[in-house]
Motif scaffolding. Structure first.
Motif, short mmCIF file in Angstrom:
data_model
loop_
_atom_site.label_atom_id
_atom_site.label_comp_id
_atom_site.label_asym_id
_atom_site.label_seq_id
_atom_site.Cartn_x
_atom_site.Cartn_y
_atom_site.Cartn_z
N ILE C 67 8.89 0.03 -16.35
CA ILE C 67 8.05 -0.23 -15.24
C ILE C 67 6.56 -0.52 -15.93
O ILE C 67 6.03 0.39 -16.45
CB ILE C 67 8.18 0.82 -14.29
CG1 ILE C 67 9.40 1.07 -13.76
CG2 ILE C 67 7.08 0.48 -13.13
CD1 ILE C 67 9.53 2.30 -12.92
N LYS C 73 4.00 0.08 -7.49
CA LYS C 73 5.16 0.73 -7.71
C LYS C 73 6.09 0.38 -6.63
O LYS C 73 7.29 0.44 -6.83
CB LYS C 73 4.84 2.35 -8.07
CG LYS C 73 4.52 2.38 -9.67
CD LYS C 73 5.24 3.38 -10.22
CE LYS C 73 5.03 3.51 -11.91
NZ LYS C 73 3.47 3.73 -12.20
N MET C 77 9.57 -1.28 -6.62
CA MET C 77 10.84 -0.90 -6.59
C MET C 77 11.73 -1.24 -5.49
O MET C 77 13.03 -1.15 -5.56
CB MET C 77 10.92 0.84 -6.69
CG MET C 77 10.00 1.41 -7.64
SD MET C 77 10.89 1.25 -9.27
CE MET C 77 11.10 3.16 -9.28
N LYS C 246 17.18 -3.67 -12.24
CA LYS C 246 16.67 -4.14 -11.29
C LYS C 246 16.66 -5.60 -11.28
O LYS C 246 16.80 -6.32 -10.53
CB LYS C 246 15.20 -3.64 -11.39
CG LYS C 246 14.71 -2.37 -11.05
CD LYS C 246 13.34 -2.17 -10.49
CE LYS C 246 13.21 -0.61 -10.83
NZ LYS C 246 12.97 -0.12 -11.96
#
Lengths: 103, 167, 397
Positions: C67, C73, C77, C246
């Protein structure tokens, strides 16, 4: 066990959303957020239209909601174009600074 | 079940609506508004308005709000500055007064709405695309045509406003 | 609670099949592209690289989930989660077969037969833009932002011709429920030509199908419209900053959208699970014949092996194919398997077209892409819709 929701709950929810929309419209100073508050108010009104439509067992309320959506779409297109133009000319989104037409 | 779903989605809607108003960054507000719209779409389904629920998602969440997000990203606007020069009274009295106002309003609505059988899912089925379409193209044909002209005017307006300056 | 259990069972079957297809679609794509470009493609992991998807999944799961410190953030996500959830949701309304009876329970081979099914899919696909836009914005990276902006503009533009292309067959079918839509496409003209909407008589929807598929390429960000992730301009577009699972979520979302678009095209235009010609003329023996034919070829080559190991592998595979051909002949399974076969083969063909186009066409320039959408595709879809409406109105009079 059928637990029906009273119609007034829907209307109260609609009122709360409308009130929040008004609050955002009055207190926010970013043009885009102000604009979104208007959309929130329109949504609140739509909810009561649909709720009344249910209560009266008529589809007419849905038609009004549909028209409100169309008008909101038209409004968003023109409004955002205006916002873009304002930003191009003044490089700001603060609604207090776009006050040349005051007085 | 009805009451559970209503409370769940009504609280989502209220939470997101509060978020629209209190968040300082416009993109957070925009996404919260999408949340409100999604929750309202579910409530429309509970009220038997299938077509309107779908239109809510397609038109509001899928087109109008994407336009908003698009413009916010295009302008890359930052968060709003902290409210300097705002009266202190607004800050301290705003929320309690708002709550009282909503409470009063709820009381009045509760009193004035006749106590009917209430809303339970599946009792009203007049909101299918067929019903809405039939009404839209018979009884409401003229307003429908008028809105189409309105949309056309809006498109022209947007094009004129967004066009590059011709020197 | 029987309904609840049944739904759960169906959901499990559909989800399993979908995820399996997702994993192997990527293998098929790599193989097909490789053969188009005269390469071998994946060939190390398992026979013909058949275990490649498993290896990929293990690799993506065990990679470090990085990340970057400068991202937003929460939205960083949230974006892949949104993308994959919405992409997998739309499969719920796709019908795979007619109403069938298993263990005394009658059920549709569909998770949910909404009477606003088409609108549901449109809604899900229009909300799907948020995943990409948010990924681009929250990454705080100029390439990602440009990719996100491009993709949102592109998806909004191509949604219009797509919606118009969908409306034309709906006019013929007079329903919005996907299940009914397919049922109305049953039967045949003159005993041979199927009543699919591509061939439907008052006004065949060939133009609609082509417009729909082109818009589908753009909606799924595939070549020739993969401007959002054009690697020679934008590094990797909106998923530049994503790694590990991700990244895999975006990847899977793209493939899931592809499957949805292809199944939608099948249901709307190619008659869903309806066979290519009526069952009275023996169309229900096609799957058995196909598999048996493939088995015969394999066994023949196994008896005349080109390489030493073919002597064992090819006949073994041939026997497996013969068994599959036999399964399609079993009476209790037939009402269930034959429609699924037709649905899967049509969808599979369209997926192959997607891959084929990727191996064939170069990428558009961005202004060409927009001009094509607004200047060509939109008017064509509009004219087609008007013509269809006119013909339908004249015929139904």
């Amino acid at each position: 066990m059928t637990t029906a929701v009273p119609l007034s709950w829907y209307l109260i929810l609609s009122a709360i959303l409308f009130g929040l929309g008004v609050a955002g419209f009055v207190f926010r100073r970013n043009i885009i957020t102000v604009f979104m508050s208007i959309e929130l108010m329109l949504n609140a009104v739509n909810l009561s239209f649909v709720a009344f439509s249910y209560q009266l067992r008529q589809t007419d309320g849905h038609i009004y909601t549909f028209f409100v959506m169309v008008v909101a779409a038209a409004e968003a297109a023109v409004g955002l174009a205006i916002i873009l133009t304002v930003f191009k000319n003044r490089a700001t989104l603060e609604i207090d600074e776009v006050s040349d037409l005051k007085n | 079940m009805d009451i559970f779903l209503f409370i769940l989605f009504a609280s989502i809607a209220v939470f997101c609506a509060v978020n629209v108003v209190v968040q300082t960054h416009p993109i957070t507000s925009a996404l919260s508004l999408v949340g409100v719209m999604g929750a309202l779409a579910v409530l429309y389904l509970l009220l038997g308005a299938e077509f309107i629920a779908a239109a809510q998602i397609v038109v509001y969440a899928g087109a109008i709000m994407v336009l908003f997000v698009f413009v916010i990203m295009l302008l890359n606007a930052g968060g709003e500055a902290k409210s300097a020069g705002r009266s202190q009274m607004v800050r301290w009295l705003g929320i309690p007064l708002f709550t009282i106002f909503i409470g009063l309003l709820s009381y009045i609505v509760q009193r004035s709405v006749p106590a009917g059988p209430g809303v339970s899912f599946g009792q009203f089925t007049g909101g299918t695309p067929r019903d809405v379409g039939r009404l839209l193209f018979t009884q409401y044909l003229l307003p429908f045509e008028a809105t189409s002209v309105l949309v056309l005017i809006a498109i022209l307006g947007a094009v004129v406003l967004a066009r590059k300056e011709i020197e | 609670m029987n309904f609840f259990l049944l739904s759960l069972l169906k959901a499990a079957v559909v989800a399993g099949a979908l995820l399996f297809t997702l994993a192997y679609l990527q293998w098929v794509e790599r193989k097909v592209i490789a053969h188009i470009q005269i390469r071998m493609g994946p060939s190390r992991v398992g026979p013909h690289g058949l275990l490649q998807p498993v290896a990929d999944i293990i690799k993506l799961l065990t990679k470090e989930d990085l990340i970057p410190p400068y991202v937003n953030k929460f939205f960083y996500m949230f974006a892949p989660f949104l993308a994959i959830t919405l992409a997998l949701t739309s499969i719920a309304v796709i019908p795979f077969g007619p109403e069938i009876e298993i263990f005394g329970v009658r059920t549709r081979m569909q998770l949910a037969d909404l009477n606003i099914g088409v609108l549901f899919i449109l809604g899900i696909s229009s909300v799907g833009v948020y995943g990409i836009v948010l990924a681009g914005w929250s990454s705080n990276n100029k390439y990602a932002l440009l990719g996100g902006l491009r993709s949102s503009a592109q998806m909004i533009s191509y949604e219009l011709p797509m919606a118009l292309a969908i409306v034309a067959p709906l006019l013929l079918a007079n329903t919005l429920s996907l299940g009914e839509l397919v049922e109305k496409q049953g039967g045949a003209f003159l005993g041979v030509v199927p009543r699919w909407h591509v061939f439907q008589m008052p006004f065949p929807q060939v133009v609609s199908l082509i417009v729909f598929l082109i818009a589908g390429f753009a909606e799924t960000n595939r070549i020739p419209f993969d401007l959002p992730e054009a690697e020679n301009e934008l590094v990797a577009g909106f998923h530049t900053e994503y790694s590990s699972m991700k990244f895999a979520s975006f990847f899977m979302a793209e493939y899931a959208n592809m499957i949805t678009i292809c199944s939608m095209a099948t249901v709307l235009f190619l008659g869903g699970w309806q066979p290519l010609w009526p069952a009275a003329l023996g169309s229900s023996y096609v799957p058995s014949l196909l598999f048996a034919g493939a088995a015969a070829v394999m066994i023949y080559h196994g008896l005349h092996p080109a390489r030493p190991k073919d002597r064992y592998t090819l006949p073994a595979a041939g026997v497996v194919f013969l068994l599959i051909a036999g399964v399609f002949l079993l009476p209790p399974l037939r009402p269930f398997l034959i429609p699924v076969f037709w649905f899967a083969s049509k969808t599979g063909f369209l997926l192959f077209v997607f891959i084929w186009v990727r191996g064939t066409l170069p990428r558009f320039r961005y202004d060409q892409l927009m001009r094509f959408a607004w200047g060509f595709l939109f008017p064509v879809a509009m004219l087609n819709l008007l013509a269809t409406a006119l013909v339908v109105a004249l015929v139904s009079r």
